[in-house]
Design an enzyme around this catalytic site. Structure first.
Site, PDB file in Angstrom:
ATOM      1  N   MET A 479       0.879  -1.185   0.000  1.00 59.30           N
ATOM      2  CA  MET A 479       0.000   0.000   0.000  1.00 59.30           C
ATOM      3  C   MET A 479       0.903   1.217   0.000  1.00 59.30           C
ATOM      4  O   MET A 479       1.546   1.496   1.001  1.00 59.30           O
ATOM      5  CB  MET A 479      -0.843  -0.055   1.287  1.00 59.30           C
ATOM      6  CG  MET A 479      -2.075   0.784   1.332  1.00 59.30           C
ATOM      7  SD  MET A 479      -1.705   2.498   1.632  1.00 59.30           S
ATOM      8  CE  MET A 479      -3.318   3.154   1.838  1.00 59.30           C
ATOM      9  N   SER A 527       3.412  -1.375   3.716  1.00 58.05           N
ATOM     10  CA  SER A 527       2.934  -0.113   3.180  1.00 58.05           C
ATOM     11  C   SER A 527       4.178   0.721   2.939  1.00 58.05           C
ATOM     12  O   SER A 527       4.647   1.421   3.839  1.00 58.05           O
ATOM     13  CB  SER A 527       1.987   0.571   4.170  1.00 58.05           C
ATOM     14  OG  SER A 527       1.632   1.836   3.673  1.00 58.05           O
ATOM     15  N   GLY A 528       4.761   0.546   1.743  1.00 59.04           N
ATOM     16  CA  GLY A 528       6.047   1.181   1.488  1.00 59.04           C
ATOM     17  C   GLY A 528       6.981   0.865   2.638  1.00 59.04           C
ATOM     18  O   GLY A 528       7.583   1.751   3.223  1.00 59.04           O
ATOM     19  N   ASP A 534       0.911  -1.930  12.578  1.00 62.11           N
ATOM     20  CA  ASP A 534       0.070  -1.727  13.748  1.00 62.11           C
ATOM     21  C   ASP A 534      -0.610  -3.035  14.112  1.00 62.11           C
ATOM     22  O   ASP A 534      -0.637  -3.980  13.319  1.00 62.11           O
ATOM     23  CB  ASP A 534      -0.963  -0.619  13.473  1.00 62.11           C
ATOM     24  CG  ASP A 534      -1.816  -0.917  12.252  1.00 62.11           C
ATOM     25  OD1 ASP A 534      -2.607  -1.874  12.301  1.00 62.11           O
ATOM     26  OD2 ASP A 534      -1.686  -0.196  11.231  1.00 62.11           O
ATOM     27  N   GLU A 614      30.547 -15.792  -0.564  1.00 62.06           N
ATOM     28  CA  GLU A 614      29.303 -15.226  -0.011  1.00 62.06           C
ATOM     29  C   GLU A 614      28.175 -16.253  -0.051  1.00 62.06           C
ATOM     30  O   GLU A 614      27.364 -16.350   0.869  1.00 62.06           O
ATOM     31  CB  GLU A 614      28.903 -13.973  -0.798  1.00 62.06           C
ATOM     32  CG  GLU A 614      29.786 -12.766  -0.496  1.00 62.06           C
ATOM     33  CD  GLU A 614      29.555 -11.603  -1.465  1.00 62.06           C
ATOM     34  OE1 GLU A 614      29.786 -10.460  -1.058  1.00 62.06           O
ATOM     35  OE2 GLU A 614      29.168 -11.842  -2.637  1.00 62.06           O
TER      36      GLU A 614
END
Ligand code: DGJ
Length: 737
Positions: A479, A527-528, A534, A614
């Site tokens: 989002m 969201s980005g 939350d 690596e």
């Protein structure tokens, strides 16, 4: 029994293992907040003082008792217009234009189990661990009633709050504010801690002493936001990780919110939290009810470490749901930073093949697989595979990748639409835009009107079609903009103030539908990065991409802030390439790995670009994370440093039976001729012996906790820390104790 209700005295006690919360209805029916703190076993009203304060008026029943003022006493759910001039939680405008709500006690009920909230996420009970107290209040003039709900989970010292506002009157009223909680604390010198930031720099911890007046943290962006988080801590001025009193509150809500703390004329503190009133105006018709989202509260008299553990327990066990609440999360490799929009099926297959070689569990195809999505300015909304890019379609690609022994995950940004998309060309009225005005565009996209059932149905069907078309085990739900243009073509003009909240309700409905229909799919919120990190989102998505900043150094700070409220298992964290794409910083591969291990763990790079050395390191990291997985996701987490103040970041995990512990972190700078940094461990058994894996040295738990241990000698900057301890049963003669 965790709730003791005495209808005669009007005293209500909510008891947890270590805390006690007291409320009292007095002779006027005013609901007073009496106490929240350690257990006392006593009616704590004797601690309240009732001074006669000028310009603090008196309710009519006590007109000449000048020490009886709602403006000075601790209250449980203070309405507007009653002579309490501090911040209020409920603002009601009546049909006649008056704005007041004077709530008085009208009964109670105690119920087994934990209440739920229609349409909103809420803490749930596992078995019979929870109880609910309901307190009924009413405003006799208007017919507005409020049910205050308290849920208690004693073993985690958790008390939840919510409120139901109902209109029993004859006229429609408007709610201009309907917050979830109020906590009045009459004494003490408090600091507040909140989590502020921006895109790619979320939840940076800020601690400041309260000043007289109102301090607030809030979001008006329609999401809980990168800029502030819907959580807050009040702690006494000297509180540390291991000592001091602290109160914490986290709102289980993913939209605009407001937290306000008022330090008043009498040096009393009031904390309120709930939906942001600035963007809220709700029409409540006769017979209707409004449900405020839930606030999760906890108290610790033993510092911030214990406070965070209480939040971690409840979010892990009573907020997160579904299969991945308990089953191990896949170690995934995501192609975003490896390719951005520059990929086709061949390139993805090559990346996936190498990921499988390295031992990853899942390959995630990020943005760019659908519609005309050549850049971030087009294609959103067209959830149809772009066959020019993925020649042969989705299923053959998924089949090839699953045949490599990997699960397959996919990215969506369901709430959005690009102007340059078939969806927008067909349904421009589905975007939230203001009539007659050019929309505010952000990342080249607009927000879909999730208040509308037809829009939600469309999104549900589009996602279902993709999930049904191939063997997909994971969805990244992204989002990428804040919401403005609050105008829905479906709502009457006088109800546009409801859009923000209706959007969140629509989002929750959609997520509930999808997560129920696809119970085996792991949904990761995003969201980005962490713009909607939350407790509300965690009810649907047990992990959330923590930040678009994958620089390990900056991540130690972002994840530090995140850890005050949110458990490690919820933190999406990946190892990315260097120089880092957000900062240009070069950090050692091992430091990137230990930082990403404080989360769901994965990689976000092109494994084909790694050297052989690596690649072996990555293979070994994946094996190591699998070994530590339980300790990290289900263990107790301790912050051992403050990365803003200390020269290193260090954190520790301990298994619940204290038989294993792991310290991870990063030494930010190495100096010539420096002494190694000491740290004290936490949460071990004093009398147990612990063997340090790297050199076999044995220590007592007491020595590690009271004396400490020296961090490894570092070389270069951003050096990794790993100290892994297992319980030892014997001590050799030459071993240290
Ligand atoms: C923002 C997310 O946080 C990134 O991880 C990535 O998925 C991009 N969006 C894709 O557009």
């Amino acid at each position: 029994m965790s709730i003791e209700a005495n209808g005669k005295t009007g005293l209500f006690r909510i008891l947890t293992d270590n805390t006690e919360y007291q409320i009292k209805a007095d002779k006027n029916g005013v609901l007073k907040h009496i106490w929240y703190g350690p257990k006392t076993g006593t009616d704590m009203e004797y601690m309240l003082d009732y001074p006669d304060v000028g310009f603090s008026g008196n309710i009519y029943e006590e007109a000449y008792n000048r020490s009886y003022s709602l403006d000075t006493m601790p209250l449980e759910y203070p309405g507007i217009g009653t002579g309490d001039f501090r911040v209020s939680v409920l603002k009601v405008v009546h049909d006649n234009g008056s704005c007041a709500v004077d709530l008085r006690y009208d009964g109670f009920d105690v119920k087994q189990g934990k209440y739920s909230i229609p349409g909103l996420p809420a803490v749930y009970s596992n078995g019979d661990e929870a109880e609910t107290l309901e307190l009924y209040l009413k405003d006799s003039v208007s017919g507005i009633s409020v049910t205050l709900k308290y849920g208690v989970i004693p073993k985690y010292d958790i008390i939840t709050r919510s409120a139901v506002i109902s209109n029993h009157g004859k006229d429609t009223v408007r709610l201009l504010s309907a917050l979830s909680m109020c906590l009045d604390i009459p004494y003490g010198e408090w600091d507040w801690i909140h989590f502020a930031g921006r895109h790619a720099m979320e939840r940076i911890t800020e601690r400041a002493p309260l000043f007289h007046g109102i301090q607030e943290s809030s979001s008006s962006r329609g999401t809980s936001s990168h800029q502030q988080n819907p959580s807050v801590i009040l702690c006494d001025r000297n509180a540390s990780e291991t000592s001091g009193e602290c109160y914490g509150a986290a709102l289980m809500y993913s939209g605009s919110f407001k937290t306000q703390i008022e330090y008043d004329q009498l040096n009393q503190t009031r904390l309120v939290m709930g939906i942001d009133p600035d963007s809220f105006d709700w029409e409540l018709k006769p017979g209707g009810s409004f449900y405020a989202p839930e606030a999760i509260m906890t108290y610790s008299s033993d510092g911030l470490d214990k406070l965070s553990q209480n939040f971690h327990h409840v979010i892990r066990n009573n907020v997160c749901r579904g299969k991945y609440k308990t089953s191990k999360r896949p170690i995934l490799l995501n192609n975003w930073e490896a390719t951005y929009f520059d990929f086709n099926e061949e390139k993805l297959e090559q990346i996936a093949r190498e990921a499988a070689e390295l031992g990853a569990d899942m390959f995630v195809m990020d943005d760019g697989w659908f519609g005309k999505r050549d850049s971030d300015s087009s294609g959103l909304g067209d959830w149809v595979v772009n066959e020019k890019r993925l020649r042969g379609g989705l299923k053959p690609l998924v089949d090839k990748i699953t045949a490599m022994g990997l699960k397959f995950g996919i990215w969506f940004e369901p709430e959005m639409v690009s102007e340059d998309s078939d969806l927008f060309r067909k349904h421009s009225d589905w975007a939230l835009t203001l009539p007659g005005r050019k929309p505010v565009v952000s990342r080249g996209q607009l927000v879909l009107d999730l208040t509308r059932a037809d829009v939600r149905d469309h999104i549900y069907n589009a996602i279902s079609a993709i999930l049904g078309s191939a063997d997909i085990s994971y969805v990244k739900w992204d989002m990428n903009r804040s919401i403005c243009g609050r105008y829905s073509r479906e709502l009457p003009s006088e109800r546009m103030g409801e859009i923000q909240h209706r959007y969140v309700l629509g989002l929750y409905e959609l997520l509930e539908r999808l997560t129920s229909a696809y119970p085996d799919v792991l949904f990761e919120g995003c969201s980005g990065g962490g713009g909607r990190f939350d407790a509300g989102m965690l009810y649907y998505c047990p992990q959330i991409w923590c930040s678009d900043d994958t620089d390990a150094y900056e991540r130690t700070k972002i994840q530090y802030g995140t850890s005050f409220i949110y458990p490690i298992s919820t933190v999406g964290s990946h190892v990315s390439a260097v120089p880092n794409h957000q900062t240009g910083r070069i950090t050692p591969l091992e430091s990137r790995a230990v930082t990403a291990m404080a989360g769901s763990f994965g990689y976000e790079l092109d494994p084909n670009a790694l050297t052989d050395e690596e690649k072996s390191a990555v293979k070994e990291q994946i094996v190591r994370f699998k070994k530590y997985n339980d300790l990290i996701h289900n263990g107790t987490y301790h912050r051992l440093s403050d990365p803003a103040a200390d020269k290193f970041a260090a954190w520790q995990f301990v298994l619940p039976d204290m038989s294993e512990s792991l310290v991870h972190g990063m030494i930010y700078k190495t100096e010539a001729n420096m002494l190694r940094y000491p740290i004290r461990l936490r949460g071990l058994a004093e009398d147990k012996l612990y063997k340090l894996d790297s050199d076999g040295t044995i220590y007592t738990g007491k020595a590690l906790m009271s004396g400490g241990i020296l961090l490894p000698r570092s070389w270069g900057d951003y050096a990794p820390i790993e100290l892994y301890f297992t319980e030892a049963t014997e001590v050799r003669k030459d071993e240290k104790i």
